[in-house]
Design a protein around this motif. Sequence first.
Motif, PDB file in Angstrom:
ATOM      1  N   LEU A  67     -25.651  30.532  28.849  1.00  0.00           N
ATOM      2  CA  LEU A  67     -26.180  30.388  27.488  1.00  0.00           C
ATOM      3  C   LEU A  67     -27.624  30.880  27.446  1.00  0.00           C
ATOM      4  CD1 LEU A  67     -24.743  26.905  26.527  1.00  0.00           C
ATOM      5  CD2 LEU A  67     -24.279  29.039  25.343  1.00  0.00           C
ATOM      6  N   ASN A  70     -27.745  34.642  27.375  1.00  0.00           N
ATOM      7  CA  ASN A  70     -27.197  35.096  26.098  1.00  0.00           C
ATOM      8  C   ASN A  70     -28.316  35.448  25.100  1.00  0.00           C
ATOM      9  OD1 ASN A  70     -25.236  35.765  24.288  1.00  0.00           O
ATOM     10  ND2 ASN A  70     -24.670  33.674  23.771  1.00  0.00           N
ATOM     11  N   PHE A  71     -29.425  34.714  25.167  1.00  0.00           N
ATOM     12  CA  PHE A  71     -30.528  35.005  24.255  1.00  0.00           C
ATOM     13  C   PHE A  71     -31.114  36.391  24.504  1.00  0.00           C
ATOM     14  CE2 PHE A  71     -30.692  30.691  22.809  1.00  0.00           C
ATOM     15  CZ  PHE A  71     -31.220  30.837  21.540  1.00  0.00           C
ATOM     16  N   TYR A  75     -28.241  38.306  22.299  1.00  0.00           N
ATOM     17  CA  TYR A  75     -28.818  38.441  20.967  1.00  0.00           C
ATOM     18  C   TYR A  75     -29.912  39.489  20.880  1.00  0.00           C
ATOM     19  CZ  TYR A  75     -25.944  34.455  20.116  1.00  0.00           C
ATOM     20  OH  TYR A  75     -24.855  33.656  20.013  1.00  0.00           O
ATOM     21  N   THR A 204     -28.411  27.262  19.975  1.00  0.00           N
ATOM     22  CA  THR A 204     -28.151  28.689  19.845  1.00  0.00           C
ATOM     23  C   THR A 204     -27.563  29.007  18.473  1.00  0.00           C
ATOM     24  OG1 THR A 204     -27.597  28.677  22.189  1.00  0.00           O
ATOM     25  CG2 THR A 204     -27.065  30.660  20.966  1.00  0.00           C
ATOM     26  N   VAL A 208     -29.494  31.401  15.850  1.00  0.00           N
ATOM     27  CA  VAL A 208     -28.909  32.710  15.574  1.00  0.00           C
ATOM     28  C   VAL A 208     -28.710  32.929  14.069  1.00  0.00           C
ATOM     29  CG1 VAL A 208     -26.762  34.005  15.810  1.00  0.00           C
ATOM     30  CG2 VAL A 208     -27.840  33.022  17.801  1.00  0.00           C
ATOM     31  N   THR A 243     -37.373  32.253  25.812  1.00  0.00           N
ATOM     32  CA  THR A 243     -36.315  31.262  25.543  1.00  0.00           C
ATOM     33  C   THR A 243     -35.239  31.351  26.616  1.00  0.00           C
ATOM     34  OG1 THR A 243     -36.703  31.744  23.223  1.00  0.00           O
ATOM     35  CG2 THR A 243     -34.808  30.390  23.722  1.00  0.00           C
ATOM     36  N   SER A 244     -34.845  32.587  26.879  1.00  0.00           N
ATOM     37  CA  SER A 244     -33.804  32.847  27.854  1.00  0.00           C
ATOM     38  C   SER A 244     -34.206  32.316  29.233  1.00  0.00           C
ATOM     39  CB  SER A 244     -33.602  34.356  27.896  1.00  0.00           C
ATOM     40  OG  SER A 244     -32.565  34.689  28.717  1.00  0.00           O
ATOM     41  N   ILE A 287     -21.142  31.896  21.731  1.00  0.00           N
ATOM     42  CA  ILE A 287     -21.567  30.679  22.424  1.00  0.00           C
ATOM     43  C   ILE A 287     -20.435  30.157  23.276  1.00  0.00           C
ATOM     44  CG2 ILE A 287     -22.362  28.326  22.078  1.00  0.00           C
ATOM     45  CD1 ILE A 287     -23.543  29.417  19.367  1.00  0.00           C
TER      46      ILE A 287
END
Lengths: 343, 261
Positions: A67, A70-71, A75, A204, A208, A243-244, A287
């Motif tokens: 997760l 994923n940032f 994204y 998330t 998003v 953030t990631s 997610i």
Amino acid sequence: MKKIHISLRKPQAGELKANRKVIAVCVVLAAMLFICFLDDFTPSGRVIPNYFKYVIVVSLIYSVASLGINFYSGYQGDTSLGHAVFFGTGAYVTAYLTTQFSGINFWASILIGMAFSAVLSLPVAWAGSRVKGSFMVVITYGYCEIFRYLAINSNTLGGTAGMAGIPSPKIFGVRITKIPWLPSNKDGFILILMAIVGFLALFTYRIVNSRVGYALAAVREDEIAAYAMGVNVKAYKRLAIITSAVITSVAGSFYAGFTNVADPSLFGATLSITIFTMLVIGGRRSISGAILGAFIVVICPELLRYVQDLIGLPFDPWYILYGLMLVIIMRFKPEGLLGTKES
Amino acid sequence: MSEVLLSTQNLSKSFGGIMANKDINFHINRGEIVAIIGPNGSGKTTFYNLLTGITRCSGGTITFEGKNITGKKPQEITKLGISRTFQNIRLFGTLSVAQNIEIARHCRTSSTMWDALWHTKKYGTEKEENAEAVERCMEYVGIADKKDWKATNLPYGMQRKLEIARALATDPKLILLDEPAAGMNPKEKEELMDIIRKLSSDGYSVILIEHAMRVVMNIADRISVFNYGEKIADGLPTEIRENPVVIQAYLGKGASADGNA
């Protein structure tokens, strides 16, 4: 003749999908709780092997990491083969602080690890504002190799052997592994990590679909157009990687607290690739996909090792099947198992 | 009544030794439609990039509403009220029409990650405002029925309109259109001209780079002509049509002198 209208309100496609999601989440949650507490109600012995619970905990830890990446790779859209840096930083900070200074609190060490990872992510952000694409792949890969060699050659960090003897975290003065009302020493981890994964999923989802998430989407789709819409591209790239990194660091800290060791392989490119693979298999910008990907990549080798024992194969079939699986998924579902199609 | 909205003084840009823009003095008044024409490579798009801060100028100044905005960052310039579209369409392809427009609200909203996570009051009001703005902008250019379409799946002409809607959503004072009619059929061109006229009558100022002369001559209040990075003429459409320097730039030397090239 009179026409009769029967107005049965058809549920909208989006609504159905949302309902299905809620149901899926409930089922998974129930299954997890069932696994945790079943042995409390079985009169004699263990029904669910401890080893199985171990696999679940590791899957949940990697879900957090997945997760996290994923940032950045989802994204914001840049490929990273360097997220082991943040995983390793979390693990080593927790290892060092809880063993050295007469035991700093595990939870405090998570926060400090997050801060360290945030700082260590800034060079990546700096590089990312200058180059992109395949260059970033090489840069992030090189970045995590630096840290692996630092860990190997540092005596304070235990060299190649790493740091052992990390105490299991305590919660309200009770060790997570020894909570009296839980049947095994893994259940505490399962519950806490489930809460964290749940929170991250909500986090998330809400980010998003907000102004911040939209800005990240703009940066990912077209930087020049993003500038023209008033998005501070560099600031948002920085935000994405920080953030990631911070989220991935939490996963690292838990890994150290759970396995009680931290070794240089936590900074390794292999781990970076594993985390990235989890995301791509599950589906970038999904997610549930990120979580599913983590479970698949952790559970499959264990399952295949079991099969190997069962039929007495002389070699581990996992590595062949793993590669084959990746190829097949990328061929037939390039957007990942739960990802949304592009174009 | 003609108040100057934006002007440039000796604006220049060189790439290596090539002067892409050389000493350009340009101005636009409030509510005016100014067209910029010129042969390919004459520095029109470079001029836009300088105005919007995407490339830095090598010399000269840009004044917007009486303030010097030279060297400001692109996101700051958008916030001040200059918005643009792109010659080679730059939509956020995988996102829907509505999302494309909502992204453009970025510079007019300010909710943070914290607001988004806890769904604060500010988040709620901004979402509502955005939804209204999205609706308004889609209707303005006539693509309201394509709300949930993915941007890349729109027909070409509609993508151009979506770019205008997106530019409009940033609440600009000045809109820079870069070849908006390129690839449009005659009917779409008519609709585009209506949109631009409406923009002007609603108080927006419009600068327009365009090769379609019918569009330019019909709607522009004033025309600037660029050639080899320099502004060679400026005037009313009728003046530009007759201007020998302009004819020479477009058709070559022989044609302008006595017509026996």
